[in-house]
Design a protein around this motif. Structure first.
Motif, PDB file in Angstrom:
ATOM      1  N   GLU A   1      -2.699   0.847   4.668  1.00 24.21           N
ATOM      2  CA  GLU A   1      -2.982  -0.299   3.792  1.00 24.21           C
ATOM      3  C   GLU A   1      -2.068  -1.468   4.131  1.00 24.21           C
ATOM      4  O   GLU A   1      -2.492  -2.619   4.154  1.00 24.21           O
TER       5      GLU A   1
ATOM      6  N   ARG B   1      -3.033  -7.687   3.292  1.00 28.34           N
ATOM      7  CA  ARG B   1      -2.454  -6.759   2.325  1.00 28.34           C
ATOM      8  C   ARG B   1      -0.932  -6.761   2.409  1.00 28.34           C
ATOM      9  O   ARG B   1      -0.242  -6.675   1.389  1.00 28.34           O
TER      10      ARG B   1
ATOM     11  N   HIS C   1      -8.752  -6.512  -1.011  1.00 25.93           N
ATOM     12  CA  HIS C   1      -7.442  -6.073  -0.532  1.00 25.93           C
ATOM     13  C   HIS C   1      -6.599  -5.457  -1.649  1.00 25.93           C
ATOM     14  O   HIS C   1      -5.902  -4.462  -1.428  1.00 25.93           O
TER      15      HIS C   1
ATOM     16  N   GLY D   1      -7.501  -1.786  -2.242  1.00 25.27           N
ATOM     17  CA  GLY D   1      -6.861  -0.851  -1.312  1.00 25.27           C
ATOM     18  C   GLY D   1      -5.412  -0.573  -1.676  1.00 25.27           C
ATOM     19  O   GLY D   1      -4.955   0.570  -1.639  1.00 25.27           O
TER      20      GLY D   1
END
Length: 108
Positions: free
Chosen positions: A12, A18, A52, A55
């Motif tokens: 991630e 991210r 994002h 996640g």
């Protein structure tokens, strides 16, 4: 922390957007930031930011709290500490007595 969870968290954070989101939340501290602030500071479209954040939340790196109509996002420092500890787990121990890599992978 197990290998699968560590790999998911690191995956991630392996995306630039991210990573920027997470670093921004770390910088904000325990009070966190609302989604609008994140979007404004990073200049990320709302749908992209939502993707994002999903996640990061799924990996346990970010927690979200709904307060009225505002969604507050906070970095989860304990998860990052666990990842760092996992990476340092066997630091400087050497390799004497290790099993071959193939045997280790099958056991996990």
């Amino acid at each position: 922390m197990n290998r699968k969870l560590a790999a998911r968290c690191l995956a991630e954070l392996g995306n630039l957007t991210r990573l920027d989101i997470y670093r921004l939340l770390v910088r904000a501290g325990p009070s966190g930031l609302n989604i609008t602030d994140i979007q404004t500071r990073l200049d990320v479209p709302a749908s992209t930011l939502a993707f994002h954040l999903r996640g990061l939340v799924g990996a346990g790196l970010v927690a979200q709290e709904k307060i009225g109509r505002t969604v507050l996002c906070r970095a989860q420092y304990d998860r990052m500490d666990a990842i760092m500890e996992f990476l340092r787990e066997h630091c400087c121990e050497g390799f004497e007595g290790d099993l071959p890599a193939a045997a280790t992978r099958r056991a996990s």
